[in-house]
Scaffold this motif. Structure first.
Motif, PDB file in Angstrom:
ATOM      1  N   THR A   1       8.523 -42.805   6.256  1.00 25.03           N
ATOM      2  CA  THR A   1       8.033 -41.452   6.525  1.00 25.03           C
ATOM      3  C   THR A   1       6.903 -41.057   5.570  1.00 25.03           C
ATOM      4  OG1 THR A   1       9.704 -40.365   5.142  1.00 25.03           O
ATOM      5  CG2 THR A   1      10.262 -40.709   7.473  1.00 25.03           C
ATOM      6  N   ASP A   2       6.774 -41.778   4.451  1.00 26.73           N
ATOM      7  CA  ASP A   2       5.673 -41.573   3.500  1.00 26.73           C
ATOM      8  C   ASP A   2       4.680 -42.737   3.520  1.00 26.73           C
ATOM      9  OD1 ASP A   2       6.220 -39.071   2.434  1.00 26.73           O
ATOM     10  OD2 ASP A   2       7.643 -39.865   0.976  1.00 26.73           O
ATOM     11  N   HIS A   3       4.706 -43.524   4.590  1.00 24.69           N
ATOM     12  CA  HIS A   3       3.799 -44.665   4.749  1.00 24.69           C
ATOM     13  C   HIS A   3       3.994 -45.713   3.656  1.00 24.69           C
ATOM     14  CE1 HIS A   3       1.902 -42.365   7.895  1.00 24.69           C
ATOM     15  NE2 HIS A   3       1.824 -41.346   7.060  1.00 24.69           N
ATOM     16  N   ILE A   4       5.243 -45.882   3.250  1.00 24.61           N
ATOM     17  CA  ILE A   4       5.629 -46.929   2.305  1.00 24.61           C
ATOM     18  C   ILE A   4       6.478 -47.911   3.097  1.00 24.61           C
ATOM     19  CG2 ILE A   4       6.901 -47.448   0.194  1.00 24.61           C
ATOM     20  CD1 ILE A   4       6.272 -44.517  -0.669  1.00 24.61           C
ATOM     21  N   HIS A   5       6.080 -49.166   3.082  1.00 20.59           N
ATOM     22  CA  HIS A   5       6.691 -50.152   3.966  1.00 20.59           C
ATOM     23  C   HIS A   5       7.487 -51.190   3.171  1.00 20.59           C
ATOM     24  CE1 HIS A   5       4.432 -48.221   7.069  1.00 20.59           C
ATOM     25  NE2 HIS A   5       3.364 -48.303   6.292  1.00 20.59           N
ATOM     26  N   LEU A   6       8.789 -50.931   3.059  1.00 17.68           N
ATOM     27  CA  LEU A   6       9.670 -51.834   2.330  1.00 17.68           C
ATOM     28  C   LEU A   6       9.836 -53.141   3.102  1.00 17.68           C
ATOM     29  CD1 LEU A   6      12.549 -49.453   1.182  1.00 17.68           C
ATOM     30  CD2 LEU A   6      10.395 -49.974   0.054  1.00 17.68           C
ATOM     31  N   SER A   7       9.871 -54.242   2.359  1.00 15.52           N
ATOM     32  CA  SER A   7      10.036 -55.551   2.978  1.00 15.52           C
ATOM     33  C   SER A   7      10.492 -56.557   1.933  1.00 15.52           C
ATOM     34  CB  SER A   7       8.716 -56.012   3.586  1.00 15.52           C
ATOM     35  OG  SER A   7       8.828 -57.329   4.053  1.00 15.52           O
ATOM     36  N   GLU A   8      11.394 -57.444   2.338  1.00 15.38           N
ATOM     37  CA  GLU A   8      11.784 -58.556   1.471  1.00 15.38           C
ATOM     38  C   GLU A   8      10.634 -59.556   1.349  1.00 15.38           C
ATOM     39  OE1 GLU A   8      16.050 -59.917   2.154  1.00 15.38           O
ATOM     40  OE2 GLU A   8      15.670 -58.638   3.909  1.00 15.38           O
ATOM     41  N   GLU A   9       9.712 -59.500   2.269  1.00 15.79           N
ATOM     42  CA  GLU A   9       8.601 -60.448   2.333  1.00 15.79           C
ATOM     43  C   GLU A   9       7.694 -60.378   1.100  1.00 15.79           C
ATOM     44  OE1 GLU A   9       5.520 -61.738   5.839  1.00 15.79           O
ATOM     45  OE2 GLU A   9       6.818 -60.002   6.182  1.00 15.79           O
ATOM     46  N   HIS A  10       7.536 -59.206   0.503  1.00 18.16           N
ATOM     47  CA  HIS A  10       6.641 -59.067  -0.651  1.00 18.16           C
ATOM     48  C   HIS A  10       7.095 -59.970  -1.796  1.00 18.16           C
ATOM     49  CE1 HIS A  10       6.133 -54.797   1.096  1.00 18.16           C
ATOM     50  NE2 HIS A  10       5.183 -55.580   1.581  1.00 18.16           N
ATOM     51  N   LEU A  11       8.353 -59.864  -2.162  1.00 19.73           N
ATOM     52  CA  LEU A  11       8.884 -60.659  -3.270  1.00 19.73           C
ATOM     53  C   LEU A  11       8.893 -62.145  -2.912  1.00 19.73           C
ATOM     54  CD1 LEU A  11      10.036 -60.855  -6.067  1.00 19.73           C
ATOM     55  CD2 LEU A  11      12.278 -60.236  -5.144  1.00 19.73           C
ATOM     56  N   GLN A  12       9.249 -62.476  -1.697  1.00 19.96           N
ATOM     57  CA  GLN A  12       9.242 -63.881  -1.266  1.00 19.96           C
ATOM     58  C   GLN A  12       7.836 -64.474  -1.390  1.00 19.96           C
ATOM     59  OE1 GLN A  12      10.786 -63.525   2.707  1.00 19.96           O
ATOM     60  NE2 GLN A  12      12.904 -63.292   2.008  1.00 19.96           N
ATOM     61  N   HIS A  13       6.842 -63.704  -1.000  1.00 20.52           N
ATOM     62  CA  HIS A  13       5.450 -64.156  -1.083  1.00 20.52           C
ATOM     63  C   HIS A  13       5.056 -64.420  -2.540  1.00 20.52           C
ATOM     64  CE1 HIS A  13       1.314 -64.462   0.511  1.00 20.52           C
ATOM     65  NE2 HIS A  13       0.968 -63.930  -0.648  1.00 20.52           N
ATOM     66  N   LEU A  14       5.415 -63.506  -3.424  1.00 18.17           N
ATOM     67  CA  LEU A  14       5.112 -63.694  -4.847  1.00 18.17           C
ATOM     68  C   LEU A  14       5.762 -64.976  -5.367  1.00 18.17           C
ATOM     69  CD1 LEU A  14       5.542 -60.013  -6.034  1.00 18.17           C
ATOM     70  CD2 LEU A  14       3.430 -61.357  -6.211  1.00 18.17           C
ATOM     71  N   GLN A  15       7.018 -65.183  -5.005  1.00 15.88           N
ATOM     72  CA  GLN A  15       7.743 -66.364  -5.481  1.00 15.88           C
ATOM     73  C   GLN A  15       7.151 -67.659  -4.928  1.00 15.88           C
ATOM     74  OE1 GLN A  15      11.603 -64.785  -4.256  1.00 15.88           O
ATOM     75  NE2 GLN A  15      12.251 -64.803  -6.399  1.00 15.88           N
ATOM     76  N   GLU A  16       6.587 -67.613  -3.742  1.00 17.69           N
ATOM     77  CA  GLU A  16       5.985 -68.805  -3.140  1.00 17.69           C
ATOM     78  C   GLU A  16       4.608 -69.125  -3.730  1.00 17.69           C
ATOM     79  OE1 GLU A  16       5.878 -67.999   1.054  1.00 17.69           O
ATOM     80  OE2 GLU A  16       8.069 -68.045   1.218  1.00 17.69           O
ATOM     81  N   HIS A  17       3.876 -68.095  -4.153  1.00 17.55           N
ATOM     82  CA  HIS A  17       2.483 -68.307  -4.554  1.00 17.55           C
ATOM     83  C   HIS A  17       2.244 -68.292  -6.061  1.00 17.55           C
ATOM     84  CE1 HIS A  17       2.086 -67.409  -0.280  1.00 17.55           C
ATOM     85  NE2 HIS A  17       0.983 -68.126  -0.352  1.00 17.55           N
ATOM     86  N   PHE A  18       3.252 -67.914  -6.829  1.00 22.07           N
ATOM     87  CA  PHE A  18       3.123 -67.888  -8.284  1.00 22.07           C
ATOM     88  C   PHE A  18       4.359 -68.545  -8.900  1.00 22.07           C
ATOM     89  CE2 PHE A  18       0.684 -64.334  -6.669  1.00 22.07           C
ATOM     90  CZ  PHE A  18      -0.512 -64.442  -7.363  1.00 22.07           C
ATOM     91  N   GLU A  19       4.193 -69.121 -10.066  1.00 22.12           N
ATOM     92  CA  GLU A  19       5.327 -69.687 -10.788  1.00 22.12           C
ATOM     93  C   GLU A  19       6.082 -68.542 -11.462  1.00 22.12           C
ATOM     94  OE1 GLU A  19       5.975 -72.256 -14.819  1.00 22.12           O
ATOM     95  OE2 GLU A  19       4.241 -72.770 -13.575  1.00 22.12           O
ATOM     96  N   GLN A  20       7.283 -68.295 -11.006  1.00 26.88           N
ATOM     97  CA  GLN A  20       8.065 -67.163 -11.506  1.00 26.88           C
ATOM     98  C   GLN A  20       8.486 -67.408 -12.953  1.00 26.88           C
ATOM     99  OE1 GLN A  20      11.187 -65.553  -8.919  1.00 26.88           O
ATOM    100  NE2 GLN A  20      12.579 -65.736 -10.645  1.00 26.88           N
ATOM    101  N   THR A  21       8.170 -66.436 -13.829  1.00 28.43           N
ATOM    102  CA  THR A  21       8.622 -66.522 -15.223  1.00 28.43           C
ATOM    103  C   THR A  21       9.654 -65.444 -15.541  1.00 28.43           C
ATOM    104  OG1 THR A  21       6.776 -65.161 -16.011  1.00 28.43           O
ATOM    105  CG2 THR A  21       6.447 -67.545 -16.001  1.00 28.43           C
TER     106      THR A  21
END
Length: 112
Positions: free
Chosen positions: A64-84
């Motif tokens: 309702t505030d144009h904020i789009h929650l998604s599990e995809e954001h964190l998954q994308h970070l984990q796939e494209h960066f080495e998580q520390t």
């Protein structure tokens, strides 16, 4: 800044508000030096411990505030960066009863 010249990119509670968020994270990666760090914190959906009804409630409420929650954001970070570092937690925020807590994450990753 020129590509490969930045030590740290920090994004705080913004990925969920950007329609082309993949482009933003790709640009962050482009800017980072080899071994540079990306630090992101944002609201999320938690597929590990959050009930389906709760996920739908938060997704609707934030949308309702144009904020789009998604599990995809964190998954994308984990796939494209080495998580520390990763912390997924639940917190309250204004105008919502403290009994209701929304998941958020803090992610630190290193450019691969």
């Amino acid at each position: 800044p020129a590509a490969g010249t930045v030590d740290v990119v920090s994004i705080s509670y913004a990925v969920t508000m950007i329609p082309n968020w993949r482009d933003v994270l790709a640009n962050a990666s482009r800017l980072l030096k080899p071994g540079g760090h990306i630090c992101v914190t944002d609201f999320t959906l938690d597929g590990q411990s959050q009930w389906g009804v709760s996920k739908r409630f938060w997704k609707y409420l934030f949308s309702t505030d144009h904020i789009h929650l998604s599990e995809e954001h964190l998954q994308h970070l984990q796939e494209h960066f080495e998580q520390t570092f990763l912390q997924v937690s639940y917190g309250t925020f204004p105008y919502v009863p403290p009994l209701l807590k929304c998941p958020y994450y803090a992610f630190i990753g290193k450019k691969k």
